[in-house]
Design a protein around this motif. Structure first.
Motif, PDB file in Angstrom:
ATOM      1  N   ARG A  93       5.395  35.022  56.162  1.00  0.00           N
ATOM      2  CA  ARG A  93       6.294  36.036  55.575  1.00  0.00           C
ATOM      3  C   ARG A  93       6.301  37.288  56.447  1.00  0.00           C
ATOM      4  N   GLU A  94       5.143  37.641  56.992  1.00  0.00           N
ATOM      5  CA  GLU A  94       5.054  38.840  57.830  1.00  0.00           C
ATOM      6  C   GLU A  94       5.918  38.681  59.080  1.00  0.00           C
ATOM      7  N   HIS A  97       9.488  39.043  58.028  1.00  0.00           N
ATOM      8  CA  HIS A  97       9.779  40.455  57.762  1.00  0.00           C
ATOM      9  C   HIS A  97      10.001  41.213  59.072  1.00  0.00           C
ATOM     10  N   GLU A  98       9.134  40.976  60.051  1.00  0.00           N
ATOM     11  CA  GLU A  98       9.263  41.657  61.344  1.00  0.00           C
ATOM     12  C   GLU A  98      10.586  41.303  62.015  1.00  0.00           C
ATOM     13  N   ALA A 100      13.395  40.050  60.552  1.00  0.00           N
ATOM     14  CA  ALA A 100      14.519  40.541  59.753  1.00  0.00           C
ATOM     15  C   ALA A 100      14.704  42.045  59.907  1.00  0.00           C
ATOM     16  N   SER A 101      13.626  42.776  60.112  1.00  0.00           N
ATOM     17  CA  SER A 101      13.708  44.235  60.271  1.00  0.00           C
ATOM     18  C   SER A 101      14.541  44.646  61.485  1.00  0.00           C
ATOM     19  N   VAL A 109      15.728  44.621  53.658  1.00  0.00           N
ATOM     20  CA  VAL A 109      14.817  43.668  54.304  1.00  0.00           C
ATOM     21  C   VAL A 109      13.996  42.898  53.277  1.00  0.00           C
ATOM     22  N   ALA A 110      13.376  43.583  52.334  1.00  0.00           N
ATOM     23  CA  ALA A 110      12.499  42.911  51.363  1.00  0.00           C
ATOM     24  C   ALA A 110      13.268  41.848  50.580  1.00  0.00           C
ATOM     25  N   TYR A 112      16.019  40.304  51.508  1.00  0.00           N
ATOM     26  CA  TYR A 112      16.373  39.226  52.426  1.00  0.00           C
ATOM     27  C   TYR A 112      15.173  38.298  52.637  1.00  0.00           C
ATOM     28  N   VAL A 113      13.998  38.876  52.881  1.00  0.00           N
ATOM     29  CA  VAL A 113      12.798  38.073  53.120  1.00  0.00           C
ATOM     30  C   VAL A 113      12.482  37.212  51.897  1.00  0.00           C
ATOM     31  N   ASP A 114      12.555  37.789  50.707  1.00  0.00           N
ATOM     32  CA  ASP A 114      12.293  37.011  49.487  1.00  0.00           C
ATOM     33  C   ASP A 114      13.243  35.824  49.386  1.00  0.00           C
ATOM     34  N   TRP A 117      12.699  33.278  52.440  1.00  0.00           N
ATOM     35  CA  TRP A 117      11.422  32.576  52.345  1.00  0.00           C
ATOM     36  C   TRP A 117      11.496  31.458  51.310  1.00  0.00           C
TER      37      TRP A 117
END
Length: 141
Positions: A93-94, A97-98, A100-101, A109-110, A112-114, A117
């Motif tokens: 996930r990290e 996140h990196e 996608a940022s 971003v948060a 999108y990541v959720d 993932w």
């Protein structure tokens, strides 16, 4: 005019959408698709894709791929880089996140990541060591 090493590395480090190309099956043209990527000057390039995707399988078979990024403003400029895969590892996930940022607005971003993932299935991070570069700034056209 060809870019200097510093110019091409800084250009590649900008958050652009790349065209990824990798050798495909015999009798087929290379697979070429848009992709997000990460790069810091002097480091490996990192991409993320589905563990069982066609991209992933073709990259594993070829052991190498090419990325090409371009822009049209303020001048026409491109960088193409080819290299060998140095590692393939499960995505985290990290790492998502990196990545996608670089491409998604900070306040989105948060979410999108959720979503990514949970919906994209297992992902891998593939690292490529840049070995062969082509670059140019064609100026104002």
């Amino acid at each position: 005019m060809a870019l200097t090493r510093e110019e091409r590395e800084l250009f590649l480090a900008e958050p652009r959408i790349a065209a990824l190309a990798v050798e495909a099956a015999e009798g087929r043209a290379p697979l070429t698709v848009p992709i997000w990527y990460q790069y810091r000057p002097g480091d490996d390039i990192r991409i993320m894709t589905g563990r069982d995707s066609r991209k992933s399988r073709l990259i594993a078979a070829a052991g190498r791929f090419t990325l090409m990024v371009e822009r049209a403003e303020p001048t026409v400029r491109y960088v193409s880089v080819e290299g060998s895969v140095t590692a393939t590892e499960p995505a985290t996930r990290e790492a998502l996140h990196e990545l996608a940022s670089r491409y998604v607005a900070a306040d989105k971003v948060a979410a999108y990541v959720d979503s990514a993932w949970s919906e994209h299935g297992e992902q891998v991070v593939i690292r490529m060591r840049p070995a062969h570069w082509l670059s140019a700034d064609l100026g104002q056209i």
